[in-house]
Write an enzyme that holds these catalytic residues in place. Structure first.
Site, PDB file in Angstrom:
ATOM      1  CD  GLU A  36      -2.980  -0.908  -0.017  1.00  0.00           C
ATOM      2  OE1 GLU A  36      -3.066   0.202  -0.580  1.00  0.00           O
ATOM      3  OE2 GLU A  36      -3.624  -1.896  -0.387  1.00  0.00           O
ATOM      4  CE1 TYR A 119      -6.591   2.737  -0.649  1.00  0.00           C
ATOM      5  CE2 TYR A 119      -4.274   3.135  -0.147  1.00  0.00           C
ATOM      6  CZ  TYR A 119      -5.255   2.470  -0.871  1.00  0.00           C
ATOM      7  OH  TYR A 119      -4.893   1.524  -1.788  1.00  0.00           O
ATOM      8  CG  ASP A 137      -8.433   3.889  -4.097  1.00  0.00           C
ATOM      9  OD1 ASP A 137      -9.638   3.807  -4.426  1.00  0.00           O
ATOM     10  OD2 ASP A 137      -7.546   3.141  -4.579  1.00  0.00           O
TER      11      ASP A 137
END
Length: 353
Positions: A36, A119, A137
């Site tokens: 991520e 997020y 996102d």
């Protein structure tokens, strides 16, 4: 559109169309977190090789935490947004020092880690720990805006709140990991920013934007960021097989990376004036004919465009620039973390060993 119908359709699409990516084959929070962070503001095809390099060199969060920041920055080189790499390293150390090398198992706990926002925390919590918390996102903004007809601007606090509330209403609480990945993948591959595949879409019949031909109008974004134009003039000072460099410590782009002595100007400047300034700063008396000047190098960042020239001074005999400057051999320079702009110059002029 019915919210349960939305999740079922997108998940079924995902199961048939998802890309085979290594971080989707694991529930290890370390590897999910690593993917991520790397993929923030980075395309998958660009980020994948970096993910594989990091996992190979640092297979655990403890291994990453034990590395030096310089080693991490060197491995990160070329990805840009180097604050992500510094935060990555600090977060690994935080997890090791404060959590016995085990990532917190909740959204709220993850949110307290260095460089982990809503997020990333939602992605790790839902995928690694199956917590029912929605990931929001750019892809999710786009899908929800078009399908449900939401015109709240995605770059305002009110808009973000509205999308977050909807995303958490429609999440499949039994399989939040699959649901979140499905919506993100659907936005990345199918409901794309330009030319979405509406004619072959499992949601087309109930999609607000498709039924009203508003695909190009949603999502709504208000703010535009002005592009900053900068002019960098690098003085490349050579002594034998070594070159004068320094570590960038100021809070600007490329913090922690190495570059040359540099004069920044607000507009294009004559080389003769720059040499005068270089001489004045260092109490020297070099002439214009002592230097070789490169062509212009244009380097584009997200909100900046850098125009750089390299002014080459060969075979100096004295160490006229003091700390933080030092002469580094070409072998050592190869190991140092450097901006891509510097690497391009070194490669073009064949200065690396």
């Amino acid at each position: 559109m019915d919210k349960r119908y939305f999740s079922d359709k997108v998940v079924k699409w995902y199961e048939q169309n998802k890309r085979d990516l290594p971080w989707r084959r694991t529930a290890d929070p370390y590897k999910i977190w690593l993917s991520e962070i790397i993929l923030q503001q980075t395309r998958v095809n660009q980020g994948l090789p970096y993910y594989l390099k990091f996992v190979d060199k640092y297979p655990t969060v403890s291994a990453l935490a034990a590395a030096s920041q310089q080693e991490v920055l060197r491995l990160w080189q070329g990805l840009g947004y180097y604050s992500r790499a510094r935060n990555l390293h600090e977060c690994a150390q935080q997890v090791v020092d404060n959590h016995a090398a085990i990532f917190p198992d909740s959204f709220q706990g993850l949110r307290k880690l260095k460089g982990v926002g809503d997020y990333t925390a939602a992605a790790i919590a839902s995928i690694a720990y199956k917590e029912s918390v929605a990931v929001v996102d750019g892809n999710v903004f786009r899908v929800l805006s078009r399908v449900f007809g939401i015109d709240a601007p995605i770059d305002t606090p009110g808009g973000k709140k509205k999308f977050g509330e909807l995303a958490n209403e429609i999440i499949d609480s039994k399989n939040p990991d699959i649901h979140n990945q499905a919506v993100m993948e659907f936005g990345a591959l199918h409901c794309t920013p330009k030319s979405p595949k509406c004619e072959d879409c499992v949601l087309e019949s109930g999609c607000f934007a498709a039924q009203r031909h508003m695909q190009n109008l949603l999502p709504v974004k208000l703010r535009t960021t002005a592009i900053r134009i900068r002019y960098f003039y690098y003085f490349v000072v050579q002594k034998g097989n070594s070159y004068l460099m320094k570590k960038r410590t100021e809070k600007d782009i490329w913090q922690g990376l190495f570059d040359f002595f540099m004069i920044e100007e607000s507009k294009p400047t004559k080389i003769e004036k720059l040499i005068e300034r270089f001489n004045a700063i260092n109490c020297l008396q070099f002439q214009a004919e002592d230097f070789v000047v490169s062509d212009n190098y244009k380097h584009i960042l997200s909100h900046q465009t850098i125009n750089a020239k390299f002014i080459f001074l060969k075979d100096v005999s004295n160490n006229f620039l003091k700390e933080p400057f030092a002469f580094y051999s070409t072998k050592k320079i190869e190991e140092l973390p450097k901006p891509v702009l510097i690497t391009r110059f070194l490669s073009d002029f064949q200065l690396l060993s």
